[in-house]
Design a protein around this motif. Structure first.
Motif, PDB file in Angstrom:
ATOM      1  N   ALA A   1      -7.970  -3.642  -0.333  1.00  0.00           N
ATOM      2  CA  ALA A   1      -8.478  -3.502  -1.691  1.00  0.00           C
ATOM      3  C   ALA A   1      -8.538  -4.857  -2.374  1.00  0.00           C
ATOM      4  O   ALA A   1      -9.466  -5.143  -3.121  1.00  0.00           O
ATOM      5  CB  ALA A   1      -7.599  -2.541  -2.487  1.00  0.00           C
TER       6      ALA A   1
ATOM      7  N   VAL B   1      -4.520   2.275  -5.996  1.00  0.00           N
ATOM      8  CA  VAL B   1      -4.070   2.366  -4.593  1.00  0.00           C
ATOM      9  C   VAL B   1      -2.770   3.172  -4.472  1.00  0.00           C
ATOM     10  O   VAL B   1      -2.132   3.189  -3.431  1.00  0.00           O
ATOM     11  CB  VAL B   1      -3.871   0.959  -3.960  1.00  0.00           C
ATOM     12  CG1 VAL B   1      -5.180   0.189  -3.934  1.00  0.00           C
ATOM     13  CG2 VAL B   1      -2.787   0.172  -4.677  1.00  0.00           C
TER      14      VAL B   1
ATOM     15  N   GLY C   1       0.825  -1.203   0.000  1.00  0.00           N
ATOM     16  CA  GLY C   1       0.000   0.000   0.000  1.00  0.00           C
ATOM     17  C   GLY C   1       0.854   1.246   0.000  1.00  0.00           C
ATOM     18  O   GLY C   1       2.054   1.190   0.288  1.00  0.00           O
TER      19      GLY C   1
ATOM     20  N   SER D   1      -5.965   0.056   0.270  1.00  0.00           N
ATOM     21  CA  SER D   1      -6.281   1.294  -0.440  1.00  0.00           C
ATOM     22  C   SER D   1      -5.968   2.469   0.487  1.00  0.00           C
ATOM     23  O   SER D   1      -5.710   2.274   1.675  1.00  0.00           O
ATOM     24  CB  SER D   1      -7.760   1.303  -0.825  1.00  0.00           C
ATOM     25  OG  SER D   1      -8.534   1.173   0.365  1.00  0.00           O
ATOM     26  N   GLU D   2      -5.990   3.658  -0.099  1.00  0.00           N
ATOM     27  CA  GLU D   2      -5.634   4.822   0.711  1.00  0.00           C
ATOM     28  C   GLU D   2      -6.718   5.183   1.736  1.00  0.00           C
ATOM     29  O   GLU D   2      -6.495   6.048   2.576  1.00  0.00           O
ATOM     30  CB  GLU D   2      -5.321   6.008  -0.203  1.00  0.00           C
ATOM     31  CG  GLU D   2      -3.987   5.816  -0.909  1.00  0.00           C
ATOM     32  CD  GLU D   2      -3.611   6.974  -1.804  1.00  0.00           C
ATOM     33  OE1 GLU D   2      -2.685   7.709  -1.460  1.00  0.00           O
ATOM     34  OE2 GLU D   2      -4.266   7.130  -2.851  1.00  0.00           O
TER      35      GLU D   2
ATOM     36  N   CYS E   1      -1.269   4.136   4.568  1.00  0.00           N
ATOM     37  CA  CYS E   1      -2.508   3.395   4.308  1.00  0.00           C
ATOM     38  C   CYS E   1      -2.872   2.443   5.454  1.00  0.00           C
ATOM     39  O   CYS E   1      -3.972   1.907   5.494  1.00  0.00           O
ATOM     40  CB  CYS E   1      -2.410   2.619   3.007  1.00  0.00           C
ATOM     41  SG  CYS E   1      -1.226   1.282   3.101  1.00  0.00           S
TER      42      CYS E   1
END
Lengths: 308, 273
Positions: B235, B253, B49, B229-230, B53
């Motif tokens: 994700a 991402v 990530g 994901s942020e 994240c």
């Protein structure tokens, strides 16, 4: 993110050099930043030196740290009870002999002890040497003050001498203990001698953070110096810098403390100071204890013989 | 070992299981949002990530150093809670089985000498002194830092500190190794050495979970990737080769720039089908 849309114009143009020629400017002495960075470097040098001394194969370095702590603390208590300068001088000579036997450079040892004495004891004992504080026979007249004779009295000087020799001997004993014992072993010895766990925890943490924070301060000040283009830092900006650094360091210290604590907990730390070194009493330790007891008995005996 | 989609672990046979975990720093800054994942024994798993994240936070949860605000964490078939880790026996068992190498070696290397540092864990595990001395010497030799044994941590370079940090964890012989950005700040040779070491340890049965955003070394370091994901959620979770091929996901991402190709594809290296 597009570089051209956010980069300000001035950043894409050449800055006019502040001094393109190689002329010689005004020389300036170091400010807060330079003093702090050189102070940090000096502390690290001193620590390295102390570690080298603790690693020597001298008399005190070969002793079990528990024996060393108990013996030297015992001598410290005896020193606090002595009432005669010659006896205290004898004890001080003993500390010099121990320093020599522990491969300590005598000039360094003497300097380290006597550097602090004028600062810590001078302020206290100097007034006591005057006849207005300690009445007695004036041996060094200093003139008159509002019609009264002013001078140093024999009794005052004797009291001051007593305090100074006692402090010098006590500091010498503490320096001998701390400089001949690696910090980890000293803490483990204190723990083995049933010193409170909290005390050991606080001392251990303080030592660990000292170097981490020292690095943080040095990095901050070096980064600041790298961006200092103008002349010397004046007193006001120096004070502001120190205040800002203290604030930033406080925040960093908190984050660092949490990280270090987590790293310790992750490896099973539950608040106990442990050392890899197994302490073992040997003949040398027993001989040292006997020698310390003999020295203490002799000092107290002579002190009593000389009377109160 | 290459993981195919059919080999993907189920929660039933997992060693570490996180279910619906959420965590916020200071109750204001979210780091994990309803994260569920599991790790099987002997796996090499990467937490992927962008910066911030939640990878490092999840590693700390897996290490039993942070506890989710919501959701739960199970390791070795036991729930790991703050209260549970106050039990000395459980804490000792858990800490000796899970080793964590922090991203900031500076914080992890805190003892007066390197030897003391490496002995710190085994001493807390209550091992015999002879065994500790033997393990410390073996670890120093394995990490090629015997000459640093009596040095103070502040006298070491970044790479040396990283080696000491790794030695200080390996000396406890944990079943699970958690590593936060293990290859960051290392030079190329040290990176190669570390990757080889982790592969060897994994082959010997150690479970490895690492947080990284370095895609270049991923195919050697991980069989499976859990991508964050942020917005601090998972994700995707899948085999490394599949994740590295999914350029849209990597761009979404923020692991690669939109329109670019993953480093392995860009380098023209073949990916397993």
């Amino acid at each position: 993110m597009s570089a051209t849309s956010t980069t300000p114009k001035w950043l894409l143009q050449h800055e006019v050099g502040l001094c393109p020629c190689a002329c010689i400017g005004k020389r300036r002495k170091g400010g807060v930043i330079e003093k702090t960075t050189s102070g940090a470097a000096a502390l690290l040098r001193q620590t390295l030196f102390s570690e080298d001394v603790a690693g020597e194969r001298g008399l005190l370095q070969r002793l079990d740290p528990r024996v060393k702590v108990l013996s030297l603390l015992g001598l410290l208590v005896v020193t606090a009870d002595l009432r005669h300068i010659p006896v205290l001088l004898g004890m001080y000579a003993g500390t010099l002999a121990l320093a020599a036997a522990s491969k300590l450079r005598l000039s360094f040892f003497v300097k380290r002890v006597w550097l602090f004495i004028p600062v810590f004891t001078g302020v206290v004992v100097l007034p006591a040497t005057l006849n207005v504080v300690t009445h007695g026979d004036i041996v060094v007249p200093l003139g008159t003050w509002f019609g009264h004779h002013l001078g140093l009295t024999e009794q005052g000087l004797r009291s001051a001498g007593l305090v100074v020799t006692r402090v010098a001997t006590s500091i010498s004993l503490v320096v001998l203990l701390t400089i001949s014992t690696p910090w980890a072993k000293l803490l483990a010895a204190l723990r083995a001698l049933r010193a409170p766990r909290l005390l050991i925890l606080v001392l251990g943490m303080a030592y660990r953070y000292l170097f981490l924070l020292l690095n943080a301060v040095t990095d901050m000040y070096v980064a600041r110096r790298a961006r200092t283009v103008a002349g010397a830092t004046d007193a006001t900006s120096g004070r502001l810098l120190v205040a800002a650094s203290a604030g930033a360091l406080f925040g960093k210290a908190q984050t660092l403390a949490e990280e270090v604590h987590l790293a310790m907990v992750a490896r099973g730390y539950a608040g106990d100071a442990r050392s890899v070194t197994a302490f073992r009493m040997r003949l040398l330790d027993a001989a040292f204890v006997l020698a310390c007891v003999a020295a203490a008995v002799a000092a107290v005996g002579v002190d009593r013989l000389l009377g109160r | 070992m290459t993981v195919s989609d059919a080999d993907m672990p189920t929660a039933d046979d997992a060693l570490l299981i996180v279910e619906g975990a959420s965590y916020s720093y200071l109750d204001r800054f979210p780091a994990l949002d309803d994260v569920s994942m599991s790790v099987q024994s002997g796996e090499k798993v990467a937490l992927l990530g962008a910066n911030g994240c939640g990878k490092s936070t999840l590693l700390k949860v897996l290490a039993g150093l942070l506890f989710p605000d919501r959701g739960r964490y199970t390791a070795f078939a036991a729930h790991v809670t703050e209260d549970g880790l106050e039990d000395a026996q459980f804490a000792r068992g858990f800490r000796s089985r899970v080793g964590v190498v922090f991203q900031n070696s500076e914080a992890q290397v805190f003892s007066p000498t390197v030897r003391e540092e490496i002995a710190f864990g085994p001493l807390n595990m209550g091992l015999e002194r002879d065994e500790i001395a033997e393990r410390v010497d073996d670890s120093l030799a394995m990490l090629d830092i015997l000459d640093l044994a009596d040095r103070a941590p502040y006298q070491l370079s970044g790479g040396q500190k990283k080696r000491v940090a790794i030695a200080s964890v390996l000396v406890m012989n944990p079943d699970v190794l958690l590593l936060d950005e293990p290859t960051a700040t290392l030079d190329a040779r040290t990176q190669d050495w570390l990757i080889d070491l982790l592969v060897e340890l994994n082959a010997a049965g150690k479970t490895i979970v690492l947080a990284t955003h370095d895609l270049n070394t991923l195919d050697r370091l991980a069989d499976r990737c859990i991508v964050f994901s942020e917005d601090h959620r998972v994700a995707t979770d899948g085999p490394t080769h599949r994740v590295l091929r999914d350029q849209d996901l990597l761009a979404a991402v923020n692991l690669v720039r939109a329109g670019s190709r993953s480093p392995r594809l860009a380098a023209g290296w073949p990916l397993p089908s």
